[in-house]
Design a protein around this motif. Structure first.
Motif, PDB file in Angstrom:
ATOM      1  N   GLN A 134      10.889  10.542   3.574  1.00 28.44           N
ATOM      2  CA  GLN A 134      12.087   9.837   3.136  1.00 28.44           C
ATOM      3  C   GLN A 134      11.777   8.973   1.919  1.00 28.44           C
ATOM      4  O   GLN A 134      10.611   8.784   1.567  1.00 28.44           O
ATOM      5  N   SER A 135      12.825   8.417   1.354  1.00 29.14           N
ATOM      6  CA  SER A 135      12.675   7.545   0.207  1.00 29.14           C
ATOM      7  C   SER A 135      11.742   6.385   0.555  1.00 29.14           C
ATOM      8  O   SER A 135      11.849   5.791   1.626  1.00 29.14           O
ATOM      9  N   GLY A 136      10.812   6.096  -0.334  1.00 27.13           N
ATOM     10  CA  GLY A 136       9.890   4.987  -0.108  1.00 27.13           C
ATOM     11  C   GLY A 136       8.629   5.386   0.643  1.00 27.13           C
ATOM     12  O   GLY A 136       7.753   4.554   0.872  1.00 27.13           O
ATOM     13  N   SER A 137       8.497   6.657   1.008  1.00 28.14           N
ATOM     14  CA  SER A 137       7.321   7.062   1.790  1.00 28.14           C
ATOM     15  C   SER A 137       6.064   7.211   0.919  1.00 28.14           C
ATOM     16  O   SER A 137       4.963   7.360   1.443  1.00 28.14           O
ATOM     17  N   GLY A 138       6.237   7.211  -0.397  1.00 27.93           N
ATOM     18  CA  GLY A 138       5.071   7.279  -1.282  1.00 27.93           C
ATOM     19  C   GLY A 138       4.904   8.619  -1.989  1.00 27.93           C
ATOM     20  O   GLY A 138       3.923   8.820  -2.696  1.00 27.93           O
ATOM     21  N   LYS A 139       5.890   9.500  -1.839  1.00 23.21           N
ATOM     22  CA  LYS A 139       5.775  10.846  -2.420  1.00 23.21           C
ATOM     23  C   LYS A 139       5.645  10.794  -3.952  1.00 23.21           C
ATOM     24  O   LYS A 139       4.785  11.442  -4.524  1.00 23.21           O
ATOM     25  N   SER A 140       6.527  10.028  -4.578  1.00 22.09           N
ATOM     26  CA  SER A 140       6.527  10.023  -6.047  1.00 22.09           C
ATOM     27  C   SER A 140       5.268   9.378  -6.588  1.00 22.09           C
ATOM     28  O   SER A 140       4.722   9.827  -7.608  1.00 22.09           O
ATOM     29  N   THR A 141       4.799   8.346  -5.912  1.00 19.79           N
ATOM     30  CA  THR A 141       3.560   7.709  -6.363  1.00 19.79           C
ATOM     31  C   THR A 141       2.423   8.728  -6.304  1.00 19.79           C
ATOM     32  O   THR A 141       1.642   8.866  -7.248  1.00 19.79           O
ATOM     33  N   LEU A 142       2.361   9.490  -5.208  1.00 22.87           N
ATOM     34  CA  LEU A 142       1.309  10.497  -5.073  1.00 22.87           C
ATOM     35  C   LEU A 142       1.472  11.596  -6.130  1.00 22.87           C
ATOM     36  O   LEU A 142       0.490  12.065  -6.715  1.00 22.87           O
ATOM     37  N   ALA A 143       2.717  11.985  -6.389  1.00 25.93           N
ATOM     38  CA  ALA A 143       2.967  13.025  -7.394  1.00 25.93           C
ATOM     39  C   ALA A 143       2.499  12.557  -8.767  1.00 25.93           C
ATOM     40  O   ALA A 143       1.882  13.321  -9.521  1.00 25.93           O
ATOM     41  N   LYS A 144       2.777  11.304  -9.090  1.00 26.96           N
ATOM     42  CA  LYS A 144       2.355  10.782 -10.406  1.00 26.96           C
ATOM     43  C   LYS A 144       0.828  10.744 -10.488  1.00 26.96           C
ATOM     44  O   LYS A 144       0.247  11.030 -11.538  1.00 26.96           O
ATOM     45  N   ILE A 145       0.188  10.414  -9.388  1.00 24.46           N
ATOM     46  CA  ILE A 145      -1.286  10.411  -9.373  1.00 24.46           C
ATOM     47  C   ILE A 145      -1.793  11.849  -9.575  1.00 24.46           C
ATOM     48  O   ILE A 145      -2.706  12.102 -10.350  1.00 24.46           O
ATOM     49  N   ALA A 146      -1.141  12.787  -8.888  1.00 22.80           N
ATOM     50  CA  ALA A 146      -1.555  14.195  -8.982  1.00 22.80           C
ATOM     51  C   ALA A 146      -1.379  14.734 -10.395  1.00 22.80           C
ATOM     52  O   ALA A 146      -2.110  15.629 -10.821  1.00 22.80           O
ATOM     53  N   ALA A 147      -0.419  14.177 -11.133  1.00 22.22           N
ATOM     54  CA  ALA A 147      -0.159  14.651 -12.500  1.00 22.22           C
ATOM     55  C   ALA A 147      -0.944  13.861 -13.540  1.00 22.22           C
ATOM     56  O   ALA A 147      -0.834  14.141 -14.735  1.00 22.22           O
ATOM     57  N   GLY A 148      -1.699  12.841 -13.099  1.00 27.24           N
ATOM     58  CA  GLY A 148      -2.448  12.034 -14.059  1.00 27.24           C
ATOM     59  C   GLY A 148      -1.592  10.988 -14.746  1.00 27.24           C
ATOM     60  O   GLY A 148      -2.005  10.396 -15.750  1.00 27.24           O
ATOM     61  N   LEU A 149      -0.406  10.739 -14.230  1.00 30.53           N
ATOM     62  CA  LEU A 149       0.463   9.729 -14.831  1.00 30.53           C
ATOM     63  C   LEU A 149       0.150   8.336 -14.282  1.00 30.53           C
ATOM     64  O   LEU A 149       0.653   7.338 -14.785  1.00 30.53           O
ATOM     65  N   ARG A 150      -0.630   8.294 -13.242  1.00 30.71           N
ATOM     66  CA  ARG A 150      -1.060   7.012 -12.681  1.00 30.71           C
ATOM     67  C   ARG A 150      -2.475   7.191 -12.131  1.00 30.71           C
ATOM     68  O   ARG A 150      -2.752   8.187 -11.468  1.00 30.71           O
ATOM     69  N   ARG A 151      -3.349   6.238 -12.436  1.00 28.25           N
ATOM     70  CA  ARG A 151      -4.707   6.299 -11.892  1.00 28.25           C
ATOM     71  C   ARG A 151      -4.716   5.593 -10.539  1.00 28.25           C
ATOM     72  O   ARG A 151      -4.257   4.452 -10.436  1.00 28.25           O
ATOM     73  N   VAL A 178       0.883  -1.172   0.000  1.00 24.71           N
ATOM     74  CA  VAL A 178       0.000   0.000   0.000  1.00 24.71           C
ATOM     75  C   VAL A 178       0.922   1.224   0.000  1.00 24.71           C
ATOM     76  O   VAL A 178       1.457   1.626   1.030  1.00 24.71           O
ATOM     77  N   ALA A 179       1.150   1.780  -1.173  1.00 23.38           N
ATOM     78  CA  ALA A 179       2.123   2.872  -1.319  1.00 23.38           C
ATOM     79  C   ALA A 179       1.542   4.207  -0.855  1.00 23.38           C
ATOM     80  O   ALA A 179       2.284   5.077  -0.388  1.00 23.38           O
ATOM     81  N   VAL A 180       0.221   4.384  -0.993  1.00 23.79           N
ATOM     82  CA  VAL A 180      -0.436   5.626  -0.539  1.00 23.79           C
ATOM     83  C   VAL A 180      -1.720   5.246   0.184  1.00 23.79           C
ATOM     84  O   VAL A 180      -2.537   4.476  -0.351  1.00 23.79           O
ATOM     85  N   LYS A 181      -1.857   5.774   1.416  1.00 23.02           N
ATOM     86  CA  LYS A 181      -2.997   5.368   2.247  1.00 23.02           C
ATOM     87  C   LYS A 181      -3.905   6.559   2.554  1.00 23.02           C
ATOM     88  O   LYS A 181      -3.587   7.381   3.410  1.00 23.02           O
ATOM     89  N   ASP A 182      -4.959   6.701   1.822  1.00 25.87           N
ATOM     90  CA  ASP A 182      -5.988   7.711   2.109  1.00 25.87           C
ATOM     91  C   ASP A 182      -5.425   9.113   2.340  1.00 25.87           C
ATOM     92  O   ASP A 182      -5.680   9.730   3.382  1.00 25.87           O
ATOM     93  N   GLY A 191       3.433   5.865   3.313  1.00 26.01           N
ATOM     94  CA  GLY A 191       2.249   6.075   2.493  1.00 26.01           C
ATOM     95  C   GLY A 191       1.171   6.959   3.092  1.00 26.01           C
ATOM     96  O   GLY A 191       0.196   7.289   2.436  1.00 26.01           O
ATOM     97  N   ALA A 192       1.337   7.351   4.366  1.00 28.18           N
ATOM     98  CA  ALA A 192       0.296   8.169   5.010  1.00 28.18           C
ATOM     99  C   ALA A 192       0.865   9.534   5.393  1.00 28.18           C
ATOM    100  O   ALA A 192       2.073   9.674   5.629  1.00 28.18           O
TER     101      ALA A 192
END
Ligand SMILES: Nc1ncnc2c1ncn2[C@@H]1O[C@H](COP(=O)(O)OP(=O)(O)OP(=O)(O)O)[C@@H](O)[C@H]1O
Length: 288
Positions: A51-68, A31-35, A239-240
């Motif tokens: 820190q690295s692995g906290s889920g920042k990039s995954t959230l950024a990609k979601i925010a940019a529409g690069l990941r649903r 679970v890379a991003v939790k609510d 992720g939170a």
């Protein structure tokens, strides 16, 4: 952020509402991003640190529409960007929110010169009429990111520029579609400190002058403090979001032990201030 922030007098442009992202592999699920919920309004700066692995990039990609995302809603200008009955919402979102990558080498085409890199989106989206207008606009964009005189840069290829200059071209490209929000994902982490400061000052100028909202993703609290002092900050762990609020409040009065630990890791150049901070922490621990 737990309590989404809102710019005074205007609604938020970009809203991430209870976003969740799960990655499945054959052996496990992560679970890379939790609510996570956070908003970016016009001219607002929001820093996402962790820190690295906290889920920042995954959230950024979601925010940019690069990941649903697996769950939650992404709204732009009040509209669900994944609403199948409203494809225009998706198009407006993709134009309005632009992503600046950590490594301009990876995001700029090495066989295109600056003119081609910057004119392609202008021509493709019919924002200019013909080559003359495209060149004029490319020159304006170069001035906007402080690559001047424009003549010196317009025919260069990425490998002929410094890291800072390449990142400025990447920012100029993100500006071609007149975005309302820029997501800068560790956009300065590969640069020397002085070059980094120059780039952050330029991004601040764009934020203030153009009222572009900025989501600044970084592991570096010192950079978040420098760039995001006038805005809000969310601290991510596993992720939170563990803590959020006005950037200076979070940095000066961290409430969560994880934020405190992150701040401990930031070197304090002033020995007197370092001493004061240690004493304040001891007092806080003793009275907790
Ligand atoms: N495509 C993927 N498939 C499986 N797991 C992934 C994928 N992308 C990210 N993860 C996992 O999700 C978690 C969060 O990763 P993410 O890259 O978002 O963190 P980060 O805070 O941006 O770290 P970094 O700064 O190192 O990129 C990590 O455990 C990572 O291994």
């Amino acid at each position: 952020m737990s309590e989404p922030s809102q710019s005074p007098g205007t609604g938020p442009l970009l809203e991430l509402d209870s976003i969740r992202q799960v990655f499945h592999s054959t052996r496990e699920s992560v679970v890379a991003v939790k609510d996570v919920s956070l908003n970016v309004g016009p001219g607002e700066v929001v820093c996402l640190v962790g820190q690295s692995g906290s889920g920042k990039s995954t959230l950024a990609k979601i925010a940019a529409g690069l990941r649903r995302p697996t769950g939650g809603q992404v709204r732009y200008d009040g509209k669900d960007v994944y609403d199948r009955r409203n494809r225009r919402a998706w198009k407006t979102f993709r134009r309005g929110v632009q992503y600046v990558h950590q490594d301009p080498y990876a995001s700029l085409n090495p066989i295109q010169d600056v003119y081609t890199i910057l004119s392609a989106p202008l021509l493709e989206h019919k924002l200019v009429k013909g080559a003359d207008e495209a060149e004029q606009r490319v020159r304006e964009l170069l001035l906007e990111v402080d690559l001047k005189p424009a003549d010196r840069f317009i025919s260069l290829f990425p490998h002929q520029m410094s890291g800072g200059q390449r990142q400025r071209v990447a920012v100029a490209r993100s500006l071609t579609l007149n975005p309302k929000v820029i997501l800068a994902d560790e956009a300065t982490s590969m640069l020397d400190v002085s070059i980094r400061i120059g780039l952050l000052e330029m991004l601040t100028r764009l934020r203030v002058d153009r009222q572009v909202g900025m989501l600044f993703i970084t592991h570096d609290l010192a950079m978040a403090k420098f760039f995001g002092a006038e805005g809000t900050m969310a601290v991510m762990r596993h992720g939170a979001v563990v803590e959020s609020g006005p950037t200076l409040d979070v940095i000066e009065r961290p409430q969560h032990p994880y934020t405190q630990a992150l701040l401990e890791a930031v070197p304090e150049p002033d020995p007197d201030l370092a001493q004061q901070k240690r004493a304040a922490r001891r007092l806080q621990e003793a009275t907790a």
